[in-house]
Write a protein that holds these residues in place. Structure first.
Motif, PDB file in Angstrom:
ATOM      1  N   ARG A 457       0.740  -1.301   0.027  1.00 39.81           N
ATOM      2  CA  ARG A 457       0.073   0.040   0.101  1.00 39.81           C
ATOM      3  C   ARG A 457       0.797   1.328  -0.100  1.00 39.81           C
ATOM      4  O   ARG A 457       0.333   2.516  -0.338  1.00 39.81           O
ATOM      5  N   SER A 458       2.130   1.167   0.507  1.00 41.19           N
ATOM      6  CA  SER A 458       2.735   2.478   0.819  1.00 41.19           C
ATOM      7  C   SER A 458       4.343   2.176   0.429  1.00 41.19           C
ATOM      8  O   SER A 458       5.048   1.162   0.650  1.00 41.19           O
ATOM      9  N   GLN A 481      -1.366   2.636  -2.480  1.00 36.75           N
ATOM     10  CA  GLN A 481      -1.989   4.007  -2.203  1.00 36.75           C
ATOM     11  C   GLN A 481      -1.087   5.108  -2.203  1.00 36.75           C
ATOM     12  O   GLN A 481      -1.575   6.221  -2.473  1.00 36.75           O
ATOM     13  N   SER A 503      -6.411   2.150  -6.537  1.00 40.43           N
ATOM     14  CA  SER A 503      -6.367   2.990  -5.247  1.00 40.43           C
ATOM     15  C   SER A 503      -5.321   3.576  -4.890  1.00 40.43           C
ATOM     16  O   SER A 503      -5.095   4.299  -3.799  1.00 40.43           O
ATOM     17  N   LEU A 504      -4.537   4.446  -5.930  1.00 44.44           N
ATOM     18  CA  LEU A 504      -3.344   5.325  -5.940  1.00 44.44           C
ATOM     19  C   LEU A 504      -3.885   6.646  -5.647  1.00 44.44           C
ATOM     20  O   LEU A 504      -4.706   7.298  -6.161  1.00 44.44           O
ATOM     21  N   HIS A 505      -3.674   6.855  -4.172  1.00 42.39           N
ATOM     22  CA  HIS A 505      -4.173   8.483  -3.826  1.00 42.39           C
ATOM     23  C   HIS A 505      -3.124   9.231  -3.673  1.00 42.39           C
ATOM     24  O   HIS A 505      -3.268  10.447  -4.002  1.00 42.39           O
ATOM     25  N   ARG A 529      -8.339   7.868  -8.790  1.00 38.25           N
ATOM     26  CA  ARG A 529      -8.444   7.904  -7.149  1.00 38.25           C
ATOM     27  C   ARG A 529      -7.210   8.802  -6.679  1.00 38.25           C
ATOM     28  O   ARG A 529      -7.159   8.728  -5.353  1.00 38.25           O
ATOM     29  N   MET A 566      -4.853   8.992   6.296  1.00 33.60           N
ATOM     30  CA  MET A 566      -4.566   7.711   5.549  1.00 33.60           C
ATOM     31  C   MET A 566      -3.836   6.752   6.478  1.00 33.60           C
ATOM     32  O   MET A 566      -2.772   7.216   7.088  1.00 33.60           O
ATOM     33  N   ASP A 568      -2.789   2.137   7.402  1.00 32.50           N
ATOM     34  CA  ASP A 568      -3.096   0.983   7.145  1.00 32.50           C
ATOM     35  C   ASP A 568      -3.215   0.109   8.492  1.00 32.50           C
ATOM     36  O   ASP A 568      -2.302   0.364   9.148  1.00 32.50           O
ATOM     37  N   GLN A 596      -7.207  12.643   5.048  1.00 30.71           N
ATOM     38  CA  GLN A 596      -7.921  11.973   3.886  1.00 30.71           C
ATOM     39  C   GLN A 596      -8.753  12.996   2.901  1.00 30.71           C
ATOM     40  O   GLN A 596      -8.912  12.729   1.808  1.00 30.71           O
TER      41      GLN A 596
END
Length: 775
Positions: A457-458, A481, A503-505, A529, A566, A568, A596
């Motif tokens: 995710r990171s 993300q 899901s890439l923020h 996203r 943000m 996890d 967020q």
């Protein structure tokens, strides 16, 4: 049925019958008990949504909800109104205190208000009192010390004040004491030594001061001790090591300044050890890691020094190891690999040196690896691919016959190294979620090892000395993300392929050597996203079509999130929060937590030209827009006024012309703006936000007017803002051009020549800059 079975069955029936006949009949609730309960009910307002279902029509109160009576006497011995909305105060003369045979009193989660009456101490038969999770205020009454039979006291999660009464020491039968999450002050009373049966002590999240009394060592049956989030100080008493049955120790967020006991191996049942956010000194005792039952260790935010060493042990259950924000130095020990169950490894903000040990790749269950802000060097080892690959346990293969085991291993291309030691990961379980190597001295190229990193995710390798290209295997990280490679030497084209990640923020490419156009005909832009993008200070070129931002849907709306930041969620007690650094209002700002709802675009310091895309107007949740230091031309789009949440707007150092849209003056959230060094003209909008700006925000726009209130009536020529080196060079060329033009002679002809040369020199300078970057 056989004859013997019949005899046995008949015997059981006869025994039950005799027992029933011999037992005395159950007594009904006594009238005085019923009356006391009904009066107690009437002391509180009726809650229509959840009323207390007691009434006069039911004569036996022993069958009312929450009531238990003694079978023989009919006296009420238990009152349990857990999660019943009482919404009122306990009166000193409450009818509750007429229930003199009461043993259990549970009024938790009942919205009780006011103080705890001292008359509670008159219920001398109480063994349990639970008034937790209410809105109680005032002191803990000293009369509670009269309740000599008490075994369980829970007053936690209220707003109680005052000191812990020393009379609690009278409760020598007490097993459970919870006073946490209040506003208690003073010291922990030394009378606590009398609670020799106590196994649970919760005093966390108060305002307690002073040292932990040495008498706490008398509580040799204690299993849980939570003293965190107070103002306790001093040293840990030597008697602390007497508490050998402890399995949970929390001293976090206090002001302890001592060293820890050198030998902690006596805590043979210890599972959870938390001394984080204090000022503990010296080396931490490696004997701590000889405890086989240990599962979580939190040592972060202290002053521990020296190299990290682990005691020899054949196997460990350790799952979470937090050593961050200390002064540890030396190498990360190879022996880290013995923690086969480790899920989170936080070593950031220390002075570790050397390379990442290859033994880290043997941590088969690792979810989070954070080595940021150290002095690590060398290449990022390619063996870390093992942390991103699905693990299949030995138990899975042992369920098949031996020949089939070999076939499965070969088919899955799993070599023998993958099966050393007792693996415990369930079948099909992908592991690593957060790989954080930020702010070290890693060099070389990034290994392309993410083909199976489906749970990642990171990915943050910012502020190193990495070169080469961005690993293309990141395209397989469907859960990704955050990607942050800021401040390296990565030389690659714009990774438009990341736009397909669902899901890439956050995407941060700032200060590298990325080059080429952002837009390619027939290539989908993606990034639906995306919430934050920073590609500033690279060598990106080309134009952006009007529709370029049209599909960036995550910047057009916000959604309700369980966590405002943000994060996890790793397990029940651990979650990882993402961080980043951005330039906000001209100042480099560190985000220790990324909100967020934060939306930002920073394309500054590149060579992008053409018109500002109209599709920016769709990004109504945008907070920051920085397009400075590029070659944008034509006018500022009127549609930017649709960005009602915009707080920062920087369009400086471009070639924008025309007027500043008057509608921008209506953006009430806009607190910082910069239009300097363009070809803007006309009146400056008169909105309040504009009037609060610095004069330099409009400098080097000779045809702007209406700046008297901002710069003063005699502002003269607007001061130049600080420019990048290349822009300053171009301005020096402009000055030389103007000086040369003056020599052509006075008069109107001279003025025309100056204007012509001014314009041509500016464009010549920009063209030269573009050509040099293409080379």
């Amino acid at each position: 049925m056989t004859r013997s079975h019949c005899y046995c069955f008949s015997g059981i029936i006869i025994s039950l019958l005799i027992h029933t006949l011999a037992s005395p009949p159950l007594h009904f609730c006594l009238p005085d008990q019923r009356d006391a309960l009904l009066e107690f009910k009437d002391e509180f307002p009726i809650d229509e949504s959840n009323p207390i279902a007691w009434n006069n029509t039911s004569t036996d109160c022993c069958f009312w909800k929450g009531i238990t009576c003694n079978d023989r006497s009919g006296q009420v011995i238990s009152l349990n109104l857990f999660n019943t909305l009482l919404i009122g105060s306990l009166k000193t003369n409450s009818s509750l205190f007429r229930l003199q045979y009461l043993r259990h009193l549970n009024l938790s989660y009942s919205y009780l208000q006011g103080e705890i009456p001292s008359s509670l101490g008159n219920l001398s038969r109480l063994t349990l009192v639970d008034l937790s999770h209410n809105d109680l205020v005032g002191d803990i009454p000293a009369s509670i010390g009269n309740l000599k039979r008490l075994r369980h006291v829970n007053l936690g999660d209220n707003t109680l004040i005052g000191v812990i009464p020393s009379s609690l020491g009278n409760l020598n039968q007490l097993r459970y004491l919870s006073l946490g999450i209040n506003q208690l002050i003073g010291e922990i009373p030394s009378s606590i030594r009398n609670l020799s049966y106590l196994f649970y002590l919760q005093l966390s999240t108060n305002n307690l001061v002073g040292q932990v009394p040495s008498s706490i060592g008398n509580l040799n049956k204690l299993q849980v001790m939570s003293l965190g989030q107070n103002n306790l100080n001093g040293t840990i008493p030597i008697s602390f090591t007497n508490l050998t049955k402890l399995y949970h120790i929390s001293l976090r967020s206090n002001n302890f300044t001592s060293t820890l006991p050198s030998d902690m191996s006596g805590f043979h049942s210890l599972k959870h050890f938390d001394v984080s956010n204090n000022s503990f000194l010296g080396p931490f005792p490696k004997s701590l890691f000889s405890i086989p039952s240990l599962q979580t260790v939190y040592l972060e935010e202290n002053q521990f020094t020296g190299p990290v060493e682990f005691a020899n042990t054949s196997f460990s259950k350790l799952e979470d190891l937090f050593l961050a924000s200390n002064k540890f130095d030396g190498l990360i020990p190879e022996s880290i690999s013995k923690f086969l169950n480790l899920q989170t490894l936080y070593l950031q903000n220390n002075n570790f040196t050397g390379q990442i040990p290859r033994s880290v790749s043997k941590l088969a269950n690792l979810h989070v690896l954070d080595l940021s802000n150290n002095m690590l060097e060398g290449e990022v080892p390619s063996c870390l691919w093992r942390l991103t690959t699905v693990t299949l346990s030995r138990n899975f293969f042992s369920s098949f016959e031996n020949p089939l085991q070999e076939t499965l291993i070969q088919a899955l291309d799993l070599n023998s190294n993958s099966f050393r030691g007792p693996f415990h990961s369930p079948v099909g379980y992908a592991r690593l979620k957060d790989l954080i190597l930020r702010n070290n001295s890693f060099s070389g190229t990034l290994p392309d090892i993410f083909a199976n990193a489906t749970e990642l995710r990171s990915f943050d390798v910012s502020r190193n000395q990495l070169e080469g290209k961005l690993p293309k295997s990141l395209i397989n990280c469907k859960a990704l993300q955050l990607v942050n490679v800021e401040s390296n030497r990565i030389k690659d084209v714009f990774p438009s392929w990341l736009g397909s990640l669902p899901s890439l923020h956050v995407l941060i490419l700032r200060s590298n050597e990325f080059y080429g156009p952002l837009y390619h005909l027939n290539v989908s832009v993606g990034f639906q996203r995306l919430r934050v993008i920073d590609i500033s200070h690279n060598d990106f070129t080309g134009t952006l079509p009007p529709h370029w931002f049209s599909n960036w849907r995550e910047m057009t709306k916000t959604r309700e999130e369980d966590d405002p930041y943000m994060a996890d969620i790793i397990n029940d007690s651990v979650f990882y929060r993402n961080t980043m650094v951005m330039v906000i209002k001209g100042v480099e700002t560190s985000f220790e937590r990324i909100q967020q709802d934060f939306r930002a675009i920073d394309f500054s310091g590149n060579m992008i030209y053409g018109e500002i895309p109209e599709s920016l107007c769709y990004l109504k949740e945008l907070h920051l827009l920085n397009l400075s230091g590029n070659g944008f031309t034509r006018g500022i789009p009127q549609s930017l006024a649709n960005l009602t949440k915009l707080e920062t707007l920087d369009l400086s150092c471009n070639k924008l012309s025309g007027q500043i849209p008057q509608s921008l003056g209506e953006l009430s959230s806009l607190s910082y703006m910069n239009f300097s060094s363009n070809f803007l003209e006309g009146p400056v909008p008169r909105g309040t936000q504009f009037q609060r700006q610095s004069c330099s925000s409009f400098s080097n726009n000779p045809r702007l007017f209406g700046l008297e209130e901002i710069c003063g009536k005699n502002h003269g020529s607007l001061p130049a803002t600080q420019q990048p080196e290349e822009v300053l060079d171009s301005e020096e060329q402009l000055f030389n051009c103007v000086a040369a033009a003056i020599a052509y002679g006075p008069g109107l002809f001279c003025g025309l020549v100056i204007g012509h040369i001014f314009t041509s020199c500016y464009h010549k300078s920009w063209s030269k800059k573009t050509q040099s970057h293409h080379k």
